[in-house]
Design a protein around this motif. Structure first.
Motif: not given
Ligand SMILES: O=c1ccn([C@H]2C[C@H](O)[C@@H](COP(=O)(O)OP(=O)(O)OP(=O)(O)O)O2)c(=O)[nH]1
Ligand SMILES: [Mg+2]
Length: 166
Positions: A107-119, A94-101
């Motif tokens: 930016x004042x919006x909610x921070x969201x995490x873009x995850x991908x399952x490479x397993x 499990x990692x982040x697609x755009x690492x490091x985001x």
């Protein structure tokens, strides 16, 4: 945990004269969301908690956007990087697609995490699982100056492995 950390922090300060340089960041937390936190005194990153109300399944090679319930006012001259956690990466792919985001200071919006399952297997993210980490970094702004020649160096235009393997 928080109290323990503060205690440990003070101890470390007294023993080693280490002072943590802390930068104040104003945060809005959605109701029920958990504030990201440093798990040990020397942690570079604050762990981020998934703000979901039921399990979120990620199939192999699937991407998901995971809410955190956190909005931040990052001071000008800083950014926040969102990085993966090595345990999730090693054990489950499990990692982040755009690492490091990149979280911009404006930016004042909610921070969201873009995850991908490479397993090879599906993975269930549970509410409040620690899914990544925030790193606060100073950033300078570049001022680009267009010129006709750049100063010469030994490397010159060599790159992409031109110095060999060993
Ligand atoms: O993992 C991430 C990356 C970015 N962001 C938010 C904060 C950041 O300031 C904004 C824009 O990110 P970025 O500049 O990386 O994306 P973009 O595709 O260039 O979007 P924009 O045109 O809005 O800048 O999105 C997140 O919440 N999570
Ligand atoms: Mg952008």
């Amino acid at each position: 945990m928080a109290e323990k950390l503060v205690e440990e922090n003070n101890k470390e300060d007294n023993n080693n004269n280490i002072k943590n340089n802390e930068i104040n960041i104003r945060v809005i937390l959605e109701e029920g969301a958990k504030l990201p936190e440093y798990k040990t005194i020397g942690s570079a990153g604050m762990d981020i908690f998934a703000f979901i109300n039921k399990d979120l399944e990620i199939a192999p090679l699937e991407r998901v956007l995971v809410p955190t319930g956190v909005k931040m006012e990052i001071p000008v001259g800083y950014e926040v990087q969102v990085r993966p956690r090595s345990g999730l990466a090693l054990k489950h792919g499990l990692t982040l697609v755009n690492s490091p985001g990149t979280i911009d200071s404006d930016y004042r919006g909610e921070i969201k995490i873009i995850m991908i399952n490479l397993g090879k297997e599906s993975y269930n993210i549970k509410p409040y699982d620690r899914i990544g980490q925030f790193i606060l970094k100073k950033v300078d702004k570049a001022k680009l100056e267009v010129v006709s020649e750049l100063e010469n160096t030994l490397r010159g235009e060599g790159g992409f492995g031109h110095t060999g393997k060993n």
